[in-house]
Design an enzyme around this catalytic site. Structure first.
Site, PDB file in Angstrom:
ATOM      1  N   LYS A  51       0.847  -1.196   0.000  1.00 58.26           N
ATOM      2  CA  LYS A  51       0.000   0.000   0.000  1.00 58.26           C
ATOM      3  C   LYS A  51       0.881   1.244   0.000  1.00 58.26           C
ATOM      4  O   LYS A  51       1.474   1.574   1.009  1.00 58.26           O
ATOM      5  CB  LYS A  51      -0.876   0.027   1.267  1.00 58.26           C
ATOM      6  CG  LYS A  51      -1.872  -1.096   1.316  1.00 58.26           C
ATOM      7  CD  LYS A  51      -2.391  -1.280   2.736  1.00 58.26           C
ATOM      8  CE  LYS A  51      -2.187  -2.696   3.168  1.00 58.26           C
ATOM      9  NZ  LYS A  51      -1.590  -2.970   4.408  1.00 58.26           N
ATOM     10  N   TRP A  59      -2.300   0.761  -4.725  1.00 56.95           N
ATOM     11  CA  TRP A  59      -1.808  -0.595  -4.548  1.00 56.95           C
ATOM     12  C   TRP A  59      -0.671  -0.903  -5.505  1.00 56.95           C
ATOM     13  O   TRP A  59      -0.715  -0.531  -6.676  1.00 56.95           O
ATOM     14  CB  TRP A  59      -2.923  -1.601  -4.813  1.00 56.95           C
ATOM     15  CG  TRP A  59      -4.114  -1.438  -3.929  1.00 56.95           C
ATOM     16  CD1 TRP A  59      -5.326  -0.948  -4.284  1.00 56.95           C
ATOM     17  CD2 TRP A  59      -4.201  -1.775  -2.544  1.00 56.95           C
ATOM     18  NE1 TRP A  59      -6.172  -0.955  -3.196  1.00 56.95           N
ATOM     19  CE2 TRP A  59      -5.513  -1.459  -2.123  1.00 56.95           C
ATOM     20  CE3 TRP A  59      -3.305  -2.311  -1.605  1.00 56.95           C
ATOM     21  CZ2 TRP A  59      -5.946  -1.663  -0.822  1.00 56.95           C
ATOM     22  CZ3 TRP A  59      -3.740  -2.506  -0.312  1.00 56.95           C
ATOM     23  CH2 TRP A  59      -5.043  -2.183   0.073  1.00 56.95           C
TER      24      TRP A  59
END
Ligand code: AMP
Length: 558
Positions: free
Chosen positions: A443, A448
């Site tokens: 993260k 992502w």
């Protein structure tokens, strides 16, 4: 109106009955712990499985009871697959590579009454024995002369146990929904959980595993089963092999590149199945011994690879070295395990090799019997456009409906979907591309980064043997990628070289903040990279370095 067809239950005994009758002489080859080759065949496996079924009854083991196996891939272990399950007893296959504490938990949780074991595991079992509450006896999978010196008691010799019985035994007709095998998943949190397979699920799964969309097994095939019999039913290959009458090649404990190469060549394997790590070792051996090896002895047409992402470089390597088509499969213990495979479609026929490798590198399409979808965090289905990233959910007759003894509670949603814990995309053709395990995603600044993509890009470097990408804590971005690489012997890839290599393969902001060369990477008991171990070890990698840099830059107090 009901159809007028026979309701023959789908039982695992049906598979061995078929193999015993129609493929009796087809070989089962095992390599034992001493490296010697032992030869059996499907007819022999059935006869010995029947003797075993009688022996179990004599020992008072009843249908529904659990017995455990702790063994490498061998004909004896294969006999347990049929001799234990045929009379309705449950075979609990134990992964001996797990921590002893986990094994102890699983044996007690399953309430195993007997443990069948390879002599090499006697010391491990001796250590556990005082803590095993349900075990009434131990059976060493060996003839008398190879019995281990051990304090385990009561101790039986497998060959004597089954040798004392006749093969006059009729496989009983069970309910096809009765339990057959039990396999614990190591689980990400809490204790391991048991996946309890029914006969029906595994018979349906064997049709699928043998089909052309998976390995395409026939009576002419010889399959090297590297995936352990203790890992998710060895991907169903013992059952698919029985259905097809294929020769099985069982490698025993030696899974190094050299052992596998020679076994594959000597036994003329046409197919093989194993996790990527095994094949990295295999090709590493070939690279180091190129001058000595006659590669034309390898007749491998297809390799089934799964359990972790098969890097594109591995797909290419198989194809260009042996002309082998790598079938990239995805699944999990909870899905028996095969759920998708990366076979090509008619529209791919005209693609060049490189473009086909790109298709094969995806995790593949759902096999008939498995339904697949991706959803957002709220469970809403996401589009199959190759872009939307979501939670991968499955359902079907060989997908778990709940863990043994209700552990983990209800694991299905109202419509029967099981959340795999994987995150990925589905494209218009139905190909699944796994982005990551939900917990392994990196993260960075609210976005992502796929650790799998970074690893695949890194191992495409010719001097890199293995790579792991993890998210390490970062004061500004929450997490930033850290890449750990193992270089091939005698080679060293610097941080700068690796970053330059990756720069045209991943987005700029995906580039790792650092690259660390390590001697080896930790693996879990099922051969996957142990990201949990790495995350623990390197969690503060960036924060401590930044703190160190600040301290160094701070004026020294006089
Ligand atoms: P296990 O139950 O030990 O077989 O682990 C199942 C998990 O392995 C899946 O949920 C995936 O995270 C991972 N896995 C299995 N096959 C693949 C694959 N082809 N590519 C990436 N990950 C995979």
């Amino acid at each position: 109106m009901q159809g007028l067809m026979q309701r023959t239950p789908l039982l695992l005994s049906g598979l061995i009955k078929h193999a015993g009758r129609y493929h009796a002489m087809r070989e089962i080859v095992s390599r034992n712990a001493q490296g010697e080759i032992e030869r059996s065949n499907w007819g022999e496996v059935e006869r010995r499985a029947k003797r075993l079924a009688r022996a179990l009854a004599r020992l008072g083991i009843r249908p529904g009871d659990r017995v455990a196996s702790m063994a490498w891939n061998s004909a004896r272990h294969l006999e347990l697959y049929f001799g234990v399950t045929g009379p309705g007893i449950v075979l609990h296959t134990v992964n001996p590579r797990l921590f002893p504490g986990q094994i102890e938990y699983m044996l007690n949780h399953a309430e195993d009454r007997l443990i069948f074991f390879d002599p090499a595991f006697a010391p491990l079992l001796e250590q556990l024995a005082p803590k095993l509450s349900s075990v009434e006896g131990y059976v060493a999978l060996a003839p008398r002369e190879a019995m281990p010196e051990t304090s385990l008691a009561p101790l039986h010799c497998y060959e004597e146990l089954i040798g004392a019985e006749s093969e006059d035994f009729e496989w009983p007709v069970l309910d096809e929904n009765d339990a057959s095998l039990l396999c614990y998943t190591s689980g990400t949190t809490g204790n391991p959980k048991g996946v309890l397979y029914s006969h029906r699920a595994l018979v349906l799964h064997s049709y699928c595993a043998a089909s052309a969309d998976v390995v395409g097994l026939t009576a002419e095939d010889s399959i090297l089963v590297v995936v352990p019999l203790f890992h998710a039913n060895a991907w169903g290959l013992p059952f698919a092999g029985a259905a097809s009458g294929s020769k099985l090649i069982l490698p025993g404990p030696k899974l190094d590149g050299e052992s596998l190469f020679h076994l594959m060549a000597d036994e003329e394997a046409t197919a093989a199945a194993g996790v990527p790590t095994v094949w990295f070792g295999f090709f590493d051996y070939i690279d180091k011994n190129r001058d000595k090896l006659d590669l034309s002895r390898i007749r491998l047409q297809k390799a089934l690879v799964g359990g972790s992402a098969a890097p594109r470089a591995l797909i290419k390597r198989f194809n260009e070295t042996f002309g082998t088509f790598l079938v990239h499969a995805w699944g999990m213990t909870e899905t028996s395990p095969i759920a998708t495979t990366g076979k090509l479609l008619a529209k791919h026929a005209k693609l060049d090799r490189e473009a086909r490798y790109d298709v094969q590198a995806k995790q593949g399409r759902a096999l008939f019997g498995v339904e697949l979808k991706i959803t957002d965090d709220e469970g809403r289905e996401l589009p199959r456009d190759g872009r939307a990233v979501g939670h991968v959910k499955v359902r079907g007759p060989w997908v778990t409906a709940g863990y043994f003894k209700g552990e983990g509670g209800n694991v299905l949603d109202a419509e029967g979907w099981f959340d795999t814990g994987d995150v990925g995309t589905l494209d218009e053709d139905g190909y699944l591309t796994l982005v990551d395990r939900a917990k392994d995603l990196i993260k960075s600044g609210g976005e992502w980064i796929s650790s799998i993509d970074l690893e695949n890009a890194a191992v495409a470097h010719p001097d890199v043997l293995e790579a792991a990408a993890i998210g390490a804590t970062h004061p500004k971005w929450v997490e930033r990628p850290l890449l750990l690489i193992v270089c091939r012997e005698g080679k060293l890839v610097s941080r700068e070289e690796m970053l330059a290599f990756l720069s045209d393969k991943v987005a700029r902001w995906w580039l790792p903040d650092d690259v660390v060369v390590v001697d080896s990477l930790p693996h879990t008991a099922t051969g996957k990279l142990s990201k949990a171990t790495l995350r623990k070890q390197y969690a503060d990698y960036f924060t401590s370095r930044l703190a160190g840099a600040e301290a160094a830059a701070a004026p020294v107090a006089s």
